[in-house]
Design a protein around this motif. Structure first.
Motif, PDB file in Angstrom:
ATOM      1  N   UNK A 142      97.428  -8.344 -72.810  1.00 21.86           N
ATOM      2  CA  UNK A 142      98.007  -8.964 -73.501  1.00 21.86           C
ATOM      3  C   UNK A 142      99.110  -9.596 -71.378  1.00 21.86           C
ATOM      4  N   UNK A 143      99.906 -10.870 -71.565  1.00 28.26           N
ATOM      5  CA  UNK A 143     100.239 -11.178 -70.805  1.00 28.26           C
ATOM      6  C   UNK A 143     101.215  -9.717 -69.761  1.00 28.26           C
ATOM      7  N   UNK A 144     101.633  -9.197 -70.607  1.00 26.92           N
ATOM      8  CA  UNK A 144     102.179  -8.179 -69.249  1.00 26.92           C
ATOM      9  C   UNK A 144     101.235  -7.414 -69.104  1.00 26.92           C
ATOM     10  N   UNK A 145     100.237  -7.156 -70.117  1.00 25.75           N
ATOM     11  CA  UNK A 145      99.282  -5.784 -68.984  1.00 25.75           C
ATOM     12  C   UNK A 145      98.445  -6.776 -68.284  1.00 25.75           C
ATOM     13  N   UNK A 146      98.559  -7.862 -68.615  1.00 22.64           N
ATOM     14  CA  UNK A 146      97.595  -8.658 -67.627  1.00 22.64           C
ATOM     15  C   UNK A 146      98.255  -8.947 -65.881  1.00 22.64           C
ATOM     16  N   UNK A 147      99.390  -8.921 -66.759  1.00 23.92           N
ATOM     17  CA  UNK A 147     100.780  -9.181 -65.171  1.00 23.92           C
ATOM     18  C   UNK A 147     100.661  -7.495 -64.546  1.00 23.92           C
ATOM     19  N   UNK A 148     100.345  -7.079 -65.029  1.00 20.18           N
ATOM     20  CA  UNK A 148      99.750  -5.705 -63.858  1.00 20.18           C
ATOM     21  C   UNK A 148      98.972  -5.354 -63.121  1.00 20.18           C
ATOM     22  N   UNK A 149      97.614  -6.300 -64.313  1.00 19.84           N
ATOM     23  CA  UNK A 149      96.273  -5.821 -63.763  1.00 19.84           C
ATOM     24  C   UNK A 149      96.281  -6.516 -62.642  1.00 19.84           C
ATOM     25  N   UNK A 150      96.890  -7.768 -62.490  1.00 20.22           N
ATOM     26  CA  UNK A 150      96.321  -8.512 -61.577  1.00 20.22           C
ATOM     27  C   UNK A 150      96.394  -8.274 -60.446  1.00 20.22           C
ATOM     28  N   UNK A 151      97.759  -7.722 -59.575  1.00 21.84           N
ATOM     29  CA  UNK A 151      98.397  -6.696 -58.835  1.00 21.84           C
ATOM     30  C   UNK A 151      97.323  -5.657 -58.189  1.00 21.84           C
ATOM     31  N   UNK A 152      96.799  -5.044 -59.260  1.00 19.57           N
ATOM     32  CA  UNK A 152      95.655  -3.832 -58.866  1.00 19.57           C
ATOM     33  C   UNK A 152      94.660  -4.906 -58.437  1.00 19.57           C
ATOM     34  N   UNK A 153      94.030  -5.636 -58.618  1.00 20.71           N
ATOM     35  CA  UNK A 153      93.405  -6.859 -58.220  1.00 20.71           C
ATOM     36  C   UNK A 153      93.902  -7.044 -56.711  1.00 20.71           C
ATOM     37  N   UNK A 154      94.846  -7.992 -56.639  1.00 17.96           N
ATOM     38  CA  UNK A 154      94.948  -8.308 -55.405  1.00 17.96           C
ATOM     39  C   UNK A 154      95.680  -7.522 -54.441  1.00 17.96           C
ATOM     40  N   UNK A 155      95.577  -6.486 -54.554  1.00 18.38           N
ATOM     41  CA  UNK A 155      95.573  -5.089 -53.861  1.00 18.38           C
ATOM     42  C   UNK A 155      94.229  -4.567 -52.986  1.00 18.38           C
ATOM     43  N   UNK A 156      93.249  -5.065 -53.796  1.00 17.48           N
ATOM     44  CA  UNK A 156      92.260  -4.958 -53.983  1.00 17.48           C
ATOM     45  C   UNK A 156      91.954  -3.457 -54.593  1.00 17.48           C
ATOM     46  N   UNK A 157      92.340  -3.278 -54.701  1.00 18.75           N
ATOM     47  CA  UNK A 157      92.171  -1.898 -56.235  1.00 18.75           C
ATOM     48  C   UNK A 157      90.642  -1.923 -56.838  1.00 18.75           C
ATOM     49  N   UNK A 158      89.310  -0.968 -56.968  1.00 22.18           N
ATOM     50  CA  UNK A 158      88.482  -1.866 -57.660  1.00 22.18           C
ATOM     51  C   UNK A 158      88.377  -0.462 -58.724  1.00 22.18           C
ATOM     52  N   UNK A 159      87.767  -1.715 -59.485  1.00 21.03           N
ATOM     53  CA  UNK A 159      87.895  -1.105 -60.918  1.00 21.03           C
ATOM     54  C   UNK A 159      86.446  -0.375 -61.358  1.00 21.03           C
ATOM     55  N   UNK A 160      86.771   0.829 -61.556  1.00 19.13           N
ATOM     56  CA  UNK A 160      85.844   1.994 -62.134  1.00 19.13           C
ATOM     57  C   UNK A 160      85.041   2.782 -63.028  1.00 19.13           C
ATOM     58  N   UNK A 161      85.696   2.580 -64.161  1.00 19.20           N
ATOM     59  CA  UNK A 161      85.158   2.807 -65.596  1.00 19.20           C
ATOM     60  C   UNK A 161      86.880   2.806 -65.883  1.00 19.20           C
ATOM     61  N   UNK A 162      86.843   3.446 -67.318  1.00 22.12           N
ATOM     62  CA  UNK A 162      87.260   3.297 -68.433  1.00 22.12           C
ATOM     63  C   UNK A 162      87.179   4.232 -70.104  1.00 22.12           C
ATOM     64  N   UNK A 163      88.565   5.451 -70.261  1.00 15.86           N
ATOM     65  CA  UNK A 163      88.230   6.110 -71.166  1.00 15.86           C
ATOM     66  C   UNK A 163      88.989   6.558 -72.205  1.00 15.86           C
ATOM     67  N   UNK A 164      89.216   6.654 -73.371  1.00 15.16           N
ATOM     68  CA  UNK A 164      90.292   7.582 -74.373  1.00 15.16           C
ATOM     69  C   UNK A 164      90.264   9.090 -73.951  1.00 15.16           C
ATOM     70  N   UNK A 165      91.768   9.516 -73.497  1.00 15.31           N
ATOM     71  CA  UNK A 165      91.934  10.918 -74.014  1.00 15.31           C
ATOM     72  C   UNK A 165      91.905  10.906 -75.111  1.00 15.31           C
ATOM     73  N   UNK A 166      92.283  11.725 -75.949  1.00 11.74           N
ATOM     74  CA  UNK A 166      93.015  12.779 -76.750  1.00 11.74           C
ATOM     75  C   UNK A 166      94.439  13.358 -75.986  1.00 11.74           C
ATOM     76  N   UNK A 167      95.668  13.370 -76.605  1.00 12.25           N
ATOM     77  CA  UNK A 167      96.471  13.721 -76.251  1.00 12.25           C
ATOM     78  C   UNK A 167      97.553  12.802 -76.490  1.00 12.25           C
ATOM     79  N   UNK A 168      98.768  13.276 -75.597  1.00  8.87           N
ATOM     80  CA  UNK A 168      99.895  12.926 -76.085  1.00  8.87           C
ATOM     81  C   UNK A 168     100.438  12.556 -74.411  1.00  8.87           C
ATOM     82  N   UNK A 169     101.174  11.609 -74.593  1.00  9.77           N
ATOM     83  CA  UNK A 169     102.068  11.838 -72.837  1.00  9.77           C
ATOM     84  C   UNK A 169     103.089  12.003 -72.884  1.00  9.77           C
TER      85      UNK A 169
END
Length: 265
Positions: A142-169
């Motif tokens: 969604x738009x707000x998530x995309x805004x945060x993700x764009x900052x990671x790209x702008x700072x030079x972070x490199x995506x590695x992988x993603x997964x789902x973890x069982x449990x709660x934060x």
């Protein structure tokens, strides 16, 4: 996107089923729409229930072991008590609400390595369940998530992988029994101190929770371990925030460039 198969529960000559999505792409909070098409076979058949469910792979810890399993996290009943005559064609339209906490599988047109997501069709026939197949779907931010993700790209972070973890934060009003971790390699200036940064989104209709976990490298005079950042803002606030500056400031703190014990918003 279409898949077609014979219903195993009916055996040879039974009806066949296609699940047809108007568009396999969606964002959390949107609707997946389409229809389940049933084509009658050689003999009459009775279907008790037609169900659709969203399914994704989740990493589950049990004792010292970790294993992956497919978890259903949203479900819609499309039809009940359906008699299918030989050769008859039926179309059951559906609207499937995608939960706001649904994990992302695509960012900027790139599939997130490690993620699977599908819409499963299940048919109940006289108490037996035909488990069906998965029709792949792509979940975009969604738009707000995309805004945060764009900052990671702008700072030079490199995506590695993603997964789902069982449990709660802790401290986050999470609805699903699992959460997504999107893993990044930090830019060069932080790499000596931080080996990896994990990003988790938890969205509700009003707010976006952004949870950061930095894996700090241990050294001669410092302990390693994890540092956490926890931000909660309205979706509009997220979009108005300079996330590149906020993220850079937080990284400075956890890498020891600035001393601070807590950080959040």
């Amino acid at each position: 996107m279409v898949f077609k198969r014979m219903l195993r529960a009916f055996g040879v000559g039974g009806p066949s089923v296609d699940t047809v999505l108007a568009n396999p792409n969606a964002r959390p909070g949107e609707l997946l729409t389409g229809e389940v098409r049933i084509a009658g076979g050689d003999h009459p058949a009775d279907i008790d229930q037609v169900k659709l469910s969203l399914v994704t792979r989740v990493e589950v810890e049990s004792g010292d072991n970790e294993h992956n399993r497919d978890v259903e996290f949203a479900r819609v009943v499309v039809g009940q008590r359906i008699a299918v005559a030989p050769g008859q064609n039926l179309a059951l339209p559906f609207q499937f609400p995608v939960p706001l906490e649904t994990p992302l599988t695509v960012v900027h047109g790139q599939h997130l390595h490690g993620m699977t997501m599908g819409l499963r069709t299940e048919l109940e026939v006289r108490g037996a369940l035909d488990p069906g197949d998965l029709d792949p779907v792509a979940i975009h931010p969604i738009r707000s998530q995309e805004h945060v993700l764009n900052a990671f790209g702008a700072l030079g972070f490199r995506f590695q992988r993603a997964d789902n973890e069982s449990g709660r934060i802790h401290g986050v009003p999470q609805q699903l029994p699992f959460y997504q971790e999107i893993e990044f390699l930090p830019p060069g200036q932080f790499l000596a101190k931080i080996s990896q940064l994990e990003l988790t989104f938890v969205a509700d209709p009003h707010r976006l929770f952004v949870v950061l976990e930095a894996d700090r490298r241990g050294g001669l005079f410092r302990a390693g371990g994890d540092s956490f950042g926890h931000f909660a803002m309205s979706h509009d606030e997220v979009i108005r925030t300079d996330w590149a500056a906020l993220l850079h400031q937080w990284m400075d703190q956890v890498s020891g460039r600035r001393s601070s014990h807590g950080f959040g918003h």
